[in-house]
Write an enzyme that holds these catalytic residues in place. Structure first.
Site, short mmCIF file in Angstrom:
data_model
loop_
_atom_site.label_atom_id
_atom_site.label_comp_id
_atom_site.label_asym_id
_atom_site.label_seq_id
_atom_site.Cartn_x
_atom_site.Cartn_y
_atom_site.Cartn_z
CD GLN A 216 -3.06 -0.68 2.20
OE1 GLN A 216 -3.05 -1.28 3.12
NE2 GLN A 216 -3.77 0.31 1.93
CG HIS A 217 0.20 3.64 2.36
ND1 HIS A 217 -1.13 3.93 2.38
CD2 HIS A 217 0.39 2.77 3.41
CE1 HIS A 217 -1.58 3.36 3.24
NE2 HIS A 217 -0.90 2.67 4.05
CG ASP B 107 0.23 -4.96 1.64
OD1 ASP B 107 -0.55 -4.11 2.13
OD2 ASP B 107 1.66 -4.97 1.92
#
Length: 492
Positions: free
Chosen positions: A77-78, A241
């Site tokens: 992520q991110h 994830d």
């Protein structure tokens, strides 16, 4: 047959399953990592593509056939992937654990009116590590690269684009950007306008949304030919994830908790409605299965334990003996494990601290326990925030830390929950594959629910279940209180 691909921080994993969740083949390829003392953590997106190629080929070599009907992609992520007008990657992707953008995150929150205003306007409080501050960092530190941005993608979206040639987003991973309203499920232009001055450059660079029922598309002919897969192979929306890990542990209905002990540690639980937290400690994310997934993440987990073991000349095999030889609380030794700064609590510039050291407790065994307790207590504090109104009876634990029987028992004793381990360790891969089955079933007119698919595909390894020892609950409560007291003294 169905494929699940998980592009994590350390590497990419691939898993082929049948419609009952049985593994037919798997593969793995590691990633390099760019690290700087400034807190930068970056990777080249081309490394993910090469790792995908390697892991998929390994899994297919073990599989009885290549008749794959659908695949799904899970991604860290991110991360921020920026492309130019020719779809070329402009610079390395800044990752979830990049703390170099902490000043930009603080500045952005102030520009938007402060934490309370962010929460009221957008339903989320930006934290260091979220995608949004990386954009402001690019504008301030690499203005030439910033000016070239024409497409903004998350890691799993970039891999979907490579597989299909189509750019699109889904709600779960998008909710970790902090330029997405988790309540209305839409991009929030005003957050991006605060960065680019209202030019609309960044908002225009965002991909459109699809729902989990919709496929991204089918494989590009070149990709299908490279792997020997059918061109008709559907690619599902995929997700972050954690969202895929939720699906892969059956966390698709209320009452189930997943705790992941990897490089970072996360804890999350599916909800039918948004769970909002004005402090920002609970990330009010959407799920990638149609609901919401309130989540708490700590940035220091198995990496802290591994580094502690390496420093002591020990290995992971020494964890069991160390925990068996020491009591809860490590005889007064407390380890605040913030080796990489921390996200929850929001301390991006923090450093690790050992307190309570004495001549009697300064031993390798106590140090190992203190490291494991520091990691565990931090994430269990997060679980308390998510489940404040209801005790947890059942917790599924995944990630590297789940392999230790003694660590699982510590979690059970400290939380009071029964701790279970899914039979399939790669929950992100399995979740991506289950989502692929879900999307394929809808695309072909025989829709199945996530609950139905999870009950069929997610299995628990009964021999690894840990039941809480109620006799130790008070000792762990005292140890957690001491951890909190040390945290307040040093960082308040």
């Amino acid at each position: 047959m169905y494929f699940g691909i998980d592009c994590g921080t350390q590497g990419t994993k691939a898993l082929v399953i049948d419609e009952n969740g049985t593994s037919l083949g798997r593969g793995y390829a590691p990633h390099a990592l760019i690290e700087r003392e400034t807190g930068a953590r970056e990777q080249q997106p081309e490394w993910w593509v090469e790792a995908l190629r390697t892991s998929v080929c390994q899994a297919l070599a073990q599989s009885p056939s290549k008749a794959v009907q659908a695949l799904g992609v899970s991604g860290q992520q991110h991360g921020l992937v920026v492309l130019d007008e020719h779809h070329n990657v402009i610079r390395p992707a800044k990752l979830w654990n990049d703390t170099e953008t902490a000043p930009e995150n603080q500045q952005l929150v102030e520009l938007l009116g402060g934490k309370q205003a962010c929460f009221e306007r957008f339903g989320i409080v930006p934290l260091t590590g979220y995608t949004v501050s990386k954009l402001l960092w690019l504008k301030r530190h690499e203005p030439e690269n910033f000016a070239r941005i024409r497409h903004i993608l998350l890691p799993h979206e970039y891999l979907n684009f490579w597989l299909t040639g189509r750019m699109c987003a889904e709600y779960g991973d998008a909710s970790g950007t902090a330029f997405f309203d988790i309540r209305s499920r839409r991009w929030t232009r005003e957050v991006l306008d605060a960065i680019d001055g209202g030019t609309g450059q960044l908002f225009a660079a965002l991909p459109p949304f699809i729902t989990v029922d919709e496929p991204v598309g089918t494989l590009r002919p070149e990709v299908a030919a490279e792997f020997g897969l059918p061109h008709s192979c559907i690619v599902s929306a995929g997700g972050g994830d954690n969202m895929m890990g939720a699906i892969g542990t059956g966390n698709v209905r209320e009452g189930v908790v997943t705790l992941s002990l990897g490089t970072s540690s996360t804890v999350y639980s599916f909800h039918d409605q948004p769970v909002l937290d004005p402090t920002g400690n609970v990330a009010p994310f959407c799920s990638s299965s149609g609901g919401w997934l309130p989540l708490v993440c700590t940035m220091n987990a198995t990496n802290v334990v591994t580094q502690t073991l390496n420093t002591l000349g020990k290995t992971v095999q020494d964890i069991e003996a160390a925990l068996a030889a020491t009591p809860p609380g490590a005889n007064g030794l407390v380890f605040l494990p913030f080796l990489n700064g921390e996200r929850t609590p929001d301390l991006p510039n923090a450093r690790g601290t050992l307190t309570g050291i004495s001549a009697n407790n300064f031993t390798p065994e106590n140090l190992i326990r203190a490291a494991i307790e520091g990691v565990s207590f931090g994430i269990l504090n997060g679980l308390d925030l998510i489940q404040s109104e209801a005790p947890v009876d059942r917790m599924l634990v995944i990630g590297g830390g789940s392999r230790s029987a003694a660590w699982r028992q510590l979690l059970a004793d400290a939380s009071g929950a029964t701790v279970e381990v899914p039979l399939e360790e790669e929950a992100g891969c399995l979740g991506a594959a289950i989502q692929a089955i879900y999307t394929y079933s809808h695309a072909n007119g025989h829709p199945k629910s996530f609950a139905e698919l999870a009950s069929r595909c997610v299995k628990v390894e009964a021999t690894r279940t840990a039941h809480p020892n109620t006799a130790l609950r008070a000792a762990y409560r005292q140890a957690r209180d001491q951890y909190q007291s040390s945290l307040r003294i040093i960082y308040n």
